[in-house]
Design a protein around this motif. Sequence first.
Motif, PDB file in Angstrom:
ATOM      1  N   SER A 163       0.830  -1.211   0.000  1.00 33.04           N
ATOM      2  CA  SER A 163       0.000   0.000   0.000  1.00 33.04           C
ATOM      3  C   SER A 163       0.863   1.259   0.000  1.00 33.04           C
ATOM      4  O   SER A 163       0.526   2.251  -0.667  1.00 33.04           O
ATOM      5  CB  SER A 163      -0.924  -0.007   1.224  1.00 33.04           C
ATOM      6  N   ALA A 164       1.963   1.229   0.760  1.00 37.55           N
ATOM      7  CA  ALA A 164       2.869   2.383   0.788  1.00 37.55           C
ATOM      8  C   ALA A 164       3.490   2.602  -0.588  1.00 37.55           C
ATOM      9  O   ALA A 164       3.633   3.745  -1.050  1.00 37.55           O
ATOM     10  CB  ALA A 164       3.957   2.159   1.836  1.00 37.55           C
ATOM     11  N   CYS A 165       3.844   1.509  -1.249  1.00 39.94           N
ATOM     12  CA  CYS A 165       4.403   1.592  -2.591  1.00 39.94           C
ATOM     13  C   CYS A 165       3.395   2.227  -3.547  1.00 39.94           C
ATOM     14  O   CYS A 165       3.727   3.140  -4.317  1.00 39.94           O
ATOM     15  CB  CYS A 165       4.787   0.185  -3.071  1.00 39.94           C
ATOM     16  N   PHE A 166       2.157   1.753  -3.488  1.00 40.25           N
ATOM     17  CA  PHE A 166       1.120   2.309  -4.349  1.00 40.25           C
ATOM     18  C   PHE A 166       0.807   3.757  -3.980  1.00 40.25           C
ATOM     19  O   PHE A 166       0.557   4.586  -4.860  1.00 40.25           O
ATOM     20  CB  PHE A 166      -0.149   1.467  -4.276  1.00 40.25           C
ATOM     21  N   GLY A 167       0.791   4.059  -2.684  1.00 39.96           N
ATOM     22  CA  GLY A 167       0.522   5.421  -2.263  1.00 39.96           C
ATOM     23  C   GLY A 167       1.536   6.396  -2.831  1.00 39.96           C
ATOM     24  O   GLY A 167       1.179   7.473  -3.329  1.00 39.96           O
ATOM     25  N   PHE A 168       2.816   6.019  -2.783  1.00 40.82           N
ATOM     26  CA  PHE A 168       3.870   6.861  -3.340  1.00 40.82           C
ATOM     27  C   PHE A 168       3.706   6.996  -4.853  1.00 40.82           C
ATOM     28  O   PHE A 168       3.837   8.097  -5.415  1.00 40.82           O
ATOM     29  CB  PHE A 168       5.238   6.251  -3.015  1.00 40.82           C
ATOM     30  N   LEU A 169       3.408   5.868  -5.511  1.00 40.58           N
ATOM     31  CA  LEU A 169       3.219   5.868  -6.960  1.00 40.58           C
ATOM     32  C   LEU A 169       2.073   6.796  -7.364  1.00 40.58           C
ATOM     33  O   LEU A 169       2.209   7.627  -8.271  1.00 40.58           O
ATOM     34  CB  LEU A 169       2.935   4.447  -7.437  1.00 40.58           C
ATOM     35  N   PHE A 170       0.938   6.682  -6.675  1.00 43.88           N
ATOM     36  CA  PHE A 170      -0.225   7.490  -7.030  1.00 43.88           C
ATOM     37  C   PHE A 170      -0.004   8.966  -6.716  1.00 43.88           C
ATOM     38  O   PHE A 170      -0.542   9.842  -7.396  1.00 43.88           O
ATOM     39  CB  PHE A 170      -1.466   6.970  -6.298  1.00 43.88           C
ATOM     40  N   TYR A 171       0.795   9.240  -5.681  1.00 41.20           N
ATOM     41  CA  TYR A 171       1.131  10.628  -5.375  1.00 41.20           C
ATOM     42  C   TYR A 171       1.941  11.246  -6.513  1.00 41.20           C
ATOM     43  O   TYR A 171       1.664  12.372  -6.953  1.00 41.20           O
ATOM     44  CB  TYR A 171       1.921  10.692  -4.073  1.00 41.20           C
ATOM     45  N   LYS A 172       2.924  10.495  -7.000  1.00 40.40           N
ATOM     46  CA  LYS A 172       3.761  11.000  -8.098  1.00 40.40           C
ATOM     47  C   LYS A 172       2.952  11.197  -9.369  1.00 40.40           C
ATOM     48  O   LYS A 172       3.232  12.093 -10.172  1.00 40.40           O
ATOM     49  CB  LYS A 172       4.913  10.021  -8.362  1.00 40.40           C
ATOM     50  N   LEU A 173       1.933  10.354  -9.566  1.00 41.19           N
ATOM     51  CA  LEU A 173       1.101  10.437 -10.768  1.00 41.19           C
ATOM     52  C   LEU A 173      -0.116  11.350 -10.565  1.00 41.19           C
ATOM     53  O   LEU A 173      -0.930  11.496 -11.470  1.00 41.19           O
ATOM     54  CB  LEU A 173       0.616   9.039 -11.166  1.00 41.19           C
ATOM     55  N   GLN A 174      -0.221  11.939  -9.384  1.00 48.70           N
ATOM     56  CA  GLN A 174      -1.317  12.841  -9.030  1.00 48.70           C
ATOM     57  C   GLN A 174      -2.682  12.152  -9.100  1.00 48.70           C
ATOM     58  O   GLN A 174      -3.697  12.777  -9.432  1.00 48.70           O
ATOM     59  CB  GLN A 174      -1.286  14.092  -9.910  1.00 48.70           C
ATOM     60  N   LEU A 175      -2.703  10.857  -8.768  1.00 45.06           N
ATOM     61  CA  LEU A 175      -3.960  10.109  -8.669  1.00 45.06           C
ATOM     62  C   LEU A 175      -4.335  10.086  -7.185  1.00 45.06           C
ATOM     63  O   LEU A 175      -4.216   9.079  -6.496  1.00 45.06           O
ATOM     64  CB  LEU A 175      -3.786   8.691  -9.217  1.00 45.06           C
ATOM     65  N   PHE A 176      -4.806  11.224  -6.696  1.00 45.71           N
ATOM     66  CA  PHE A 176      -4.923  11.423  -5.255  1.00 45.71           C
ATOM     67  C   PHE A 176      -6.020  10.572  -4.612  1.00 45.71           C
ATOM     68  O   PHE A 176      -5.894  10.177  -3.452  1.00 45.71           O
ATOM     69  CB  PHE A 176      -5.130  12.902  -4.951  1.00 45.71           C
ATOM     70  N   PHE A 177      -7.107  10.302  -5.333  1.00 44.93           N
ATOM     71  CA  PHE A 177      -8.160   9.464  -4.758  1.00 44.93           C
ATOM     72  C   PHE A 177      -7.614   8.083  -4.437  1.00 44.93           C
ATOM     73  O   PHE A 177      -7.854   7.527  -3.355  1.00 44.93           O
ATOM     74  CB  PHE A 177      -9.342   9.354  -5.721  1.00 44.93           C
ATOM     75  N   PHE A 178      -6.828   7.515  -5.355  1.00 47.27           N
ATOM     76  CA  PHE A 178      -6.264   6.188  -5.148  1.00 47.27           C
ATOM     77  C   PHE A 178      -5.128   6.231  -4.123  1.00 47.27           C
ATOM     78  O   PHE A 178      -4.890   5.256  -3.408  1.00 47.27           O
ATOM     79  CB  PHE A 178      -5.773   5.609  -6.472  1.00 47.27           C
ATOM     80  N   MET A 179      -4.447   7.361  -4.052  1.00 50.48           N
ATOM     81  CA  MET A 179      -3.427   7.527  -3.019  1.00 50.48           C
ATOM     82  C   MET A 179      -4.082   7.467  -1.632  1.00 50.48           C
ATOM     83  O   MET A 179      -3.571   6.814  -0.711  1.00 50.48           O
ATOM     84  CB  MET A 179      -2.717   8.869  -3.187  1.00 50.48           C
ATOM     85  N   PHE A 180      -5.248   8.109  -1.484  1.00 54.71           N
ATOM     86  CA  PHE A 180      -5.944   8.109  -0.201  1.00 54.71           C
ATOM     87  C   PHE A 180      -6.469   6.723   0.155  1.00 54.71           C
ATOM     88  O   PHE A 180      -6.512   6.348   1.330  1.00 54.71           O
ATOM     89  CB  PHE A 180      -7.086   9.126  -0.227  1.00 54.71           C
ATOM     90  N   ILE A 181      -6.872   5.936  -0.856  1.00 57.59           N
ATOM     91  CA  ILE A 181      -7.276   4.554  -0.585  1.00 57.59           C
ATOM     92  C   ILE A 181      -6.095   3.775  -0.017  1.00 57.59           C
ATOM     93  O   ILE A 181      -6.229   3.019   0.951  1.00 57.59           O
ATOM     94  CB  ILE A 181      -7.803   3.858  -1.867  1.00 57.59           C
ATOM     95  N   SER A 182      -4.924   3.964  -0.624  1.00 58.77           N
ATOM     96  CA  SER A 182      -3.710   3.282  -0.154  1.00 58.77           C
ATOM     97  C   SER A 182      -3.387   3.677   1.280  1.00 58.77           C
ATOM     98  O   SER A 182      -3.038   2.827   2.112  1.00 58.77           O
ATOM     99  CB  SER A 182      -2.528   3.619  -1.074  1.00 58.77           C
ATOM    100  N   VAL A 183      -3.503   4.967   1.572  1.00 59.59           N
ATOM    101  CA  VAL A 183      -3.234   5.461   2.929  1.00 59.59           C
ATOM    102  C   VAL A 183      -4.249   4.882   3.914  1.00 59.59           C
ATOM    103  O   VAL A 183      -3.902   4.516   5.049  1.00 59.59           O
ATOM    104  CB  VAL A 183      -3.274   7.004   2.959  1.00 59.59           C
TER     105      VAL A 183
END
Length: 300
Positions: A163-183
Amino acid sequence: MFVIVFLVTSFSLSRIRKISSKLGHYDTPNDRSSHNDFVPTLGGIAFFVSLIVFFFFSNFYNINDTSLSILLAITIMFFVGLTDDLKDLSPKVKFIGQLLALSVLIIQSDYRILSFHGFLGIYELNMFFSVFLSMFLILAFINAFNLIDGIDGMSSVTGIVISACFGFLFYKLQLFFFMFISVAVISMLLAFLRYNFSSRKKIFMGDTGSLAIGGALGVIAVITKHELVLSIVGGLFVLETASVIVQVISFKLTGKRIFAMAPLHHHFEKRGWAEPTIVIRFWIIAIILAIVGLATLKLR
């Protein structure tokens, strides 16, 4: 949001543990168990409650088709896991339930694998292969997450790393909704670890939790078109699943078992490895694979 989900999960786990104990819903020790006592199950209900809270706050002003589809799929997956924990579903019924949950998403073209992007010389996929590969990847990840949930802290920390890996990935790609799911998944699993490692307040997530968490991570990987990263980061799950497949094939063809017990972490237990040793080494492998998975972004 992290703090809210963490607190909701912690509070829910405490209440669910008491209710599960009163109702007599325990995990009974067997030769595969890492515990000798009867441990309350259904901890995954807390994950579902926290996800509902998360979706409520994150979409209070902006409810969209993507969030509703994800929530519906996870809800169906949750009830499949809950029913299995309560009534012990047959593998066939359980599989059908998982297919039903995923069909909510996969029938929509935006939520499935559409291209190999030139890998192996393949670009666009036809409808059949698109649906098949999407279903296969998510189902494989869901059931692999279930398999690895055999020793305290194994699936939880591995899930946190992914989840941390995906959260970082989505942050870099500005996919914030999916970043928040990961968090949100990270905060739920961190809250769960306190109970999972406790000697007096221990509770297991059960299929109720493993199917919901595995489904959430698998679904967002496919929706965001980062299934390759999932395959690499979740390499530990691939090893665990492969060990089961190899064990079954070997026994059916030759009558002999390659591993002392499958999945792989049980093999090491039978070889005399202490549980903390197995768990820590699996954590290290998960972290290495996460770094490799993020490194693929430089190659794409």
